[in-house]
Structure formats: structure tokens, C-alpha cells
Design a protein around this motif. Structure first.
Motif, short mmCIF file in Angstrom:
data_model
loop_
_atom_site.label_atom_id
_atom_site.label_comp_id
_atom_site.label_asym_id
_atom_site.label_seq_id
_atom_site.Cartn_x
_atom_site.Cartn_y
_atom_site.Cartn_z
N HIS A 77 45.79 35.41 44.69
CA HIS A 77 47.03 34.76 45.23
C HIS A 77 48.11 34.68 43.56
O HIS A 77 47.96 35.31 43.24
CB HIS A 77 47.04 33.75 44.72
CG HIS A 77 47.92 31.99 44.89
ND1 HIS A 77 48.07 31.27 44.46
CD2 HIS A 77 49.21 32.14 45.30
CE1 HIS A 77 49.27 30.66 44.88
NE2 HIS A 77 49.99 31.63 44.94
N VAL A 78 49.49 35.60 44.34
CA VAL A 78 50.20 35.72 43.62
C VAL A 78 52.21 34.35 43.41
O VAL A 78 52.19 34.46 44.27
CB VAL A 78 50.74 36.81 43.34
CG1 VAL A 78 51.94 37.50 42.58
CG2 VAL A 78 49.65 38.11 43.18
N SER A 79 52.03 33.61 42.43
CA SER A 79 52.84 33.05 42.19
C SER A 79 54.62 32.93 42.03
O SER A 79 54.39 34.22 40.43
CB SER A 79 52.64 31.77 41.76
OG SER A 79 52.94 30.56 41.92
N VAL A 80 54.62 33.56 42.65
CA VAL A 80 56.52 34.37 42.11
C VAL A 80 57.10 33.58 41.43
O VAL A 80 57.63 32.26 42.75
CB VAL A 80 57.20 35.01 43.23
CG1 VAL A 80 58.92 35.71 42.83
CG2 VAL A 80 56.67 36.07 44.04
N PRO A 81 57.65 33.37 40.29
CA PRO A 81 59.03 32.65 40.16
C PRO A 81 59.99 32.51 40.32
O PRO A 81 60.58 32.34 41.34
CB PRO A 81 59.12 32.49 38.35
CG PRO A 81 58.84 34.71 38.58
CD PRO A 81 57.49 34.58 39.30
N VAL B 208 50.99 35.64 48.30
CA VAL B 208 52.54 35.52 47.67
C VAL B 208 53.01 34.81 47.54
O VAL B 208 53.59 34.11 49.14
CB VAL B 208 53.21 36.97 47.77
CG1 VAL B 208 53.61 36.95 46.47
CG2 VAL B 208 51.83 37.95 47.41
N ASN B 209 53.47 33.62 47.21
CA ASN B 209 54.36 32.49 47.78
C ASN B 209 55.31 32.29 46.59
O ASN B 209 55.03 33.16 44.85
CB ASN B 209 53.65 31.28 48.46
CG ASN B 209 53.10 30.49 47.66
OD1 ASN B 209 52.54 30.95 46.34
ND2 ASN B 209 52.07 29.44 47.72
N ASN B 210 56.17 31.15 46.48
CA ASN B 210 56.86 30.23 45.18
C ASN B 210 55.87 29.31 45.15
O ASN B 210 55.19 28.44 46.39
CB ASN B 210 58.08 30.40 45.73
CG ASN B 210 58.94 31.16 45.76
OD1 ASN B 210 59.63 32.05 46.98
ND2 ASN B 210 59.26 31.80 44.67
N ASP B 211 56.22 28.48 44.42
CA ASP B 211 55.71 27.37 43.89
C ASP B 211 56.55 25.87 44.88
O ASP B 211 57.42 26.11 43.62
CB ASP B 211 55.04 27.16 42.94
CG ASP B 211 54.19 25.82 42.41
OD1 ASP B 211 54.56 24.76 42.90
OD2 ASP B 211 53.75 25.48 41.22
N ASN B 212 56.14 26.19 45.64
CA ASN B 212 57.70 24.97 45.94
C ASN B 212 57.51 22.95 45.82
O ASN B 212 58.23 22.93 45.78
CB ASN B 212 57.92 25.53 47.83
CG ASN B 212 58.36 26.49 48.22
OD1 ASN B 212 59.22 26.05 47.86
ND2 ASN B 212 57.53 27.06 48.62
N VAL B 213 56.63 23.07 45.48
CA VAL B 213 56.25 22.14 44.74
C VAL B 213 56.78 21.75 43.42
O VAL B 213 57.72 21.57 43.13
CB VAL B 213 55.01 21.84 44.67
CG1 VAL B 213 54.64 20.00 43.90
CG2 VAL B 213 54.08 21.12 46.41
#
Lengths: 331, 331
Positions: free
Chosen positions: B316-320, B162-167
Motif C-alpha cells: 500500500h502506498v499513500s500519496v500525500p 495506492v490512495n490518498n489518506d482521505n480521512v
């Protein structure tokens, strides 16, 4: 199998001293540690708590109750350090640390109940002290043992707790300013209903009165405007320094003074907690370190030895504080 | 007894959708929730995880592994919020959350081992991503299941994370400055070896290149002096704004500019994390909120449903993220 109590008797010390030695506490002298190690060796003691728990039919889990309200944890790096102190001691003694959180007291109590019922958790560390004592009452009613981090609101005599002496810390911080040539420190706070802020104010007042000065306090709430600060500063031209109730207030004060075009070099500021805020601000803040990791470690030692309570008579541990000097109090 | 899988099949959704409905996630539409509630009612489903665990011979404990190194937890309010997100989901499903800490990877692994052996803990959430993968390797070797918060360094295809899309966050922050009339934003960082700082830099570069501007970056390390900043600013008079790698860097920049007698109103600053630092600074910082509580909640949902992995295919979960506008980007 030898227990901590047996080792303590053999070495002629209290069980909590043995426990501290197990986690290599700097509070125990090398001499005492060696005496305890010899006793352990003689009795063939091994810190296998899990086996003891099995025999006692309790879990090897310590419950840690964080404050209700997401904001208070998010905004306070403090809790992370307390938690690390707790786990470092507990894990070393083969205890796991389980955390309960909740958005309010009701949800928190529900989660504590779940831990007690399904996890057989019987010992807790409560990491906050609040006016409402719902949580502590629930623990009392359900025969849970607990150690409080902070000052108990009631039942002080019966409660096991670990805290800093915030009155002494407030006094020391104020004396530090006076000793460094400042004449008129003002105490700046957000909410005197909060025990910690109140205790630090009491300490400030004691130091001022001992030096025959008149205490002066000033409240900065969240919705405070720079015009209000301007007015206060204009009305009190004698103020040359500030005792801020914590680092965040210290930074707020610095920003407020800059906003009304004051030179920060004209004001001495000392704050409390020695968090990252104190180091990151400019000028960096002189701040009173309160050792949150030690608060957690001491609470863990107390809660792990809670069954030895009658033997040790230790009901309260006061963790020392220390002034960390930085740029904000250099004239 | 009906399981989450049965409910999912009955409702024609994935088990993780059922799980999210159980904790009333805002990611699930009202319509879907109602469909799931009907399926639960029909199958007489009750979320009694403890009973299921008993049958499966696993504990109802989720292990949470905090980063080794006290400083990183102490300085990052972030971890408190992640932990609250995790416990809110786990406690609601009658799972306890146990925390492992350690001063280095070796101590951390020792404590994880203790949790696995004595506590029968088989599922973990790893709250950090580091170059050294000792901890993940240990979990793999011991057949533990885990969810990573952050980006996996290797085995991306096999890792649940699980992460943020930092790009994307870096790109959005930079575009925000360009859209608000700034022409020459510089990316300011401490360490590009850190995945998060690097990803945000890549996003910054993409936005600059898409707008036919040349990316410019500047490193501020802990031992940075104001003379160095002065030199950089003098050499780059075109710089009118800054993308700071996080809020702490944003505050560091503000203090640095004040120290060399620059007017903060002349520079637009945007940072990341939307922590208390962003709100407490003056002027307050426009910052990219990354929703750490949601990171924790999503990781908990994934780890609780880890047995359904083949069924759900969710790896994979991307947190907004979301830009929170404040004073630091108002011209």
C-alpha cells in the motif's frame, strides 16, 4: 475467412459502413444494418481481427497519442471521452488501445517509437492538432498510418481526419443569440492562434456580417484583471450577449461580470463543448455539444479501415454539433 | 542478465526503490539513488524489460481499467492525470499501457478478457473502487495481478493499492478553517456511500470533535433546489464556512449561495482535488491537492514490481495531499 471487405462487397456498401454496423452506430439506418447482417451471415463472417492480424504480421493494437503537456489533458474532460469512444469501437473489434503521453513532443515521440518497435504498433490516432508537426512527421517517416482528431495544419488532402465543423458551430451559436432577440454579441476568446478558437470566431463573424452587424471580439488571457473587463464593458454599452470560445471561458466571463457587480440576467452567454462546466455554472450555460465520444468512435472506425482507404475514399469525417439550451440565454 | 532484484540486493534496498530510481522519483534521496546507480553499473544492469518479458512469456503491456460509465470519466479530469502518471512510468520502462473501458461492468469485463486472451496482458491497474467487485473478482479468478487506485472494499490485507489518506485530508481541511478563524464549518456532500466522500466526512468529524464542536453535514443531490439551500442556511445561521466534498461541490455551493443572494465573502469554503474548477471559480477555491499524477505513477511502480511482492512487502502506498490556499477562505 471472409473479411470486412467481402461483407461490404456482398452488401453493396463501403467497409466503413460494415465497421460502423459492427459497433451499432446510430449513423447507419436499420435497413442498411439488416442488409449487412444478412451478408455477414451468408459469408459466415466473424469479426475476428486478431486472426487476421496474425496473418498480416501486425499487432492488434491501436496507438492513441495524447497531447504533450500534462495541463492540457488534466484540464480537458474531452480527452477522457475521446478515449472512451476509441476504446469502445476498438475493443469490440478485438483491438487493444495503447496510450502514449509525454511532457513534450520529444518525450512523446520516444514513447511512440517504443510502441512501434516493441509493440509492432502501426496504426495511430493523434488526438490533437498543433502548429509544430514533429509527431506527425515522425509517423510519416516511419510509415505509420494515422488518423488525426482535429484539423490538419498541412497535407490536408493526404490526411485522414475527424473533426467538428467549428466554423459552422460558431455561426450557429451566434445565430442562436440573434434569433433569441440579442443584438450585439461579442466573441470572447483566449488565443486566436488556436485553430478551434479561430474557426469559431470565423463562424461568428460570418453570422454577424450576414445580419449586417459589425463583429466585435475581446481577448481574455490568464492574467486578465476585472478592471480590464470593467473598461471593456463600459466602452461597449451596446454589448448584450457573448459567444464564449468554450465553457471554461463562459464560466470565466460569468465570474468576471459578477466581480464587477453586473447582473448576469442582463447578458446572454453561449459557449462550446457542453462540458460539466456548462451544467455546473449558475446560471447554467447554453452550450454547443460537440460529441467527443463520437469523435473518438469515428477516428477508430477510420483507423481500423485504413487499409481499405483506396476503396472507401473516406478521408474526413465531420461530427455534427448541437446547441443545448440552458438558463444563460433566457431573457 | 542482471535484474532489478539483483540490483536491489547489491545496493541493499528494495526492488521498488530501484524502480523508483529508474524513473527518478523525488521520493528517493540523492544518496540512495547514487548507491543504486553504482550497483547498476557494477552489475552492468540495463532496464530492458521487453527482453525479460520475452523470457518470461508475458506481454510488456499493462492494462488500465477505467470506471464503467462514461459520465464518471468525462466529468473527472482526474482520470486523465492518473493515466499520464501511469504511462510516464510504464513507457520509460518500455511497457505499453492499454486502456479498457465499458459502459457497465459486464462490458468492461468483456474487454478485460479480450486483453488477457489476445494481448497476453497479465497485470492491471484498476483506477476506481466500487461496491460491486465484479471486476476485481474476474481478475482474481483469472490469476491476473492488479493494483487498485482507491481503497479496497474487501480483502484489504491481500490487495495492492495506492490512495490518498482521505480521512487525514478531511481533518486537515477542517482544521485549516478552524485555524483561520471560522467557527462552524458544515460538511457538504452528495453521496456518503462513496468511499472518498465518506472518508473526508470522517476526517471532518474528527477535527470538529477534537475541537469540541458538533459536526454538521448537509447533502446536496443533483436535483437540489435553491429553496432547499435557503431553508438550510436560514435554519443554521451559525454556519460560517463549508467543507465541500470536492471542487465541483464547491462551485455548486458558490452558485447556490449567489442564487439566494448571499455574499460569498461571508462564507469560507474549502474543497478537494484542486482541479481546474477550483482555479476557475470566483472567488477561487482553497482546495486540497491530491496529486493524481503521483497516484498513477505509484500504481505503475507497484504493478511493474508485482513479482517482487514477497520481497518488498509493499502492499500500500499513500500519496500525500496539500492544501492550496486561494481566495475562498480569506475573510
Amino acid at each position: 475467412m471472409a473479411t470486412i471487405k467481402d461483407v461490404a462487397r456482398e452488401a453493396g456498401v463501403s467497409p466503413s459502413t460494415v465497421s460502423r454496423t459492427l459497433h451499432d452506430s446510430s449513423l447507419i439506418s436499420q435497413e442498411t444494418k439488416e442488409k449487412i447482417w444478412r451478408a455477414m451471415k451468408k459469408l459466415n463472417y466473424s469479426p475476428n481481427f486478431a486472426a487476421q492480424n496474425l496473418a498480416n504480421n501486425t499487432s492488434n493494437i491501436i496507438g492513441v497519442i495524447l497531447p504533450p503537456n500534462e495541463e492540457s489533458v488534466a484540464n480537458n474532460p474531452f480527452f477522457g471521452q475521446i478515449l472512451q469512444g476509441i476504446t469502445s469501437v476498438c475493443n469490440q473489434q478485438a483491438y487493444m488501445v495503447s496510450v502514449a503521453t509525454g511532457k513534450d513532443n520529444a518525450e512523446l515521440i520516444e514513447n511512440v517509437q517504443m510502441m512501434m518497435e516493441r509493440g509492432q504498433v502501426k496504426r495511430f490516432i493523434v488526438t490533437f492538432s498543433q502548429q509544430s508537426d514533429d509527431v506527425l512527421e515522425y509517423l510519416d517517416q516511419n510509415d505509420a498510418e494515422y488518423v488525426l482528431i482535429g484539423e490538419p495544419i498541412k497535407n490536408i488532402a493526404e490526411t485522414l481526419y475527424v473533426n467538428n465543423d467549428n466554423v459552422a458551430a460558431g455561426k450557429d451559436a451566434t445565430e442562436y443569440l440573434l434569433d433569441n432577440g440579442y443584438y450585439h454579441p461579442v466573441y470572447v476568446y483566449e488565443d486566436l492562434e488556436e485553430m478551434v478558437q479561430k474557426d469559431r470566431f470565423i463562424g461568428y463573424s460570418h453570422a454577424m456580417e450576414a445580419d449586417e452587424r459589425t463583429p466585435l471580439s475581446y481577448q481574455i488571457k490568464k492574467e486578465h484583471t476585472k478592471e480590464e473587463l470593467q473598461e471593456f464593458i463600459d466602452q461597449h454599452p451596446e454589448v448584450d450577449s457573448m459567444v464564449a470560445c468554450d465553457d471554461i471561458m463562459g464560466v470565466t466571463l460569468q465570474n468576471g461580470l459578477l466581480a464587477i457587480h453586473r447582473n448576469l440576467a442582463d447578458y446572454g452567454i453561449i459557449s462550446f463543448n457542453n462540458s460539466l462546466f456548462a451544467r455546473a455554472s449558475h446560471p447554467s450555460l447554453t452550450s454547443v455539444e460537440i460529441f467527443p465520444t463520437s469523435l473518438g468512435m469515428e477516428a477508430a472506425v477510420l483507423v481500423l479501415n485504413v487499409d481499405d482507404r483506396d476503396f472507401t475514399k473516406v478521408k474526413h469525417v465531420s461530427v455534427p454539433h448541437k446547441i443545448v439550451e440552458r438558463e444563460s440565454t433566457k431573457r
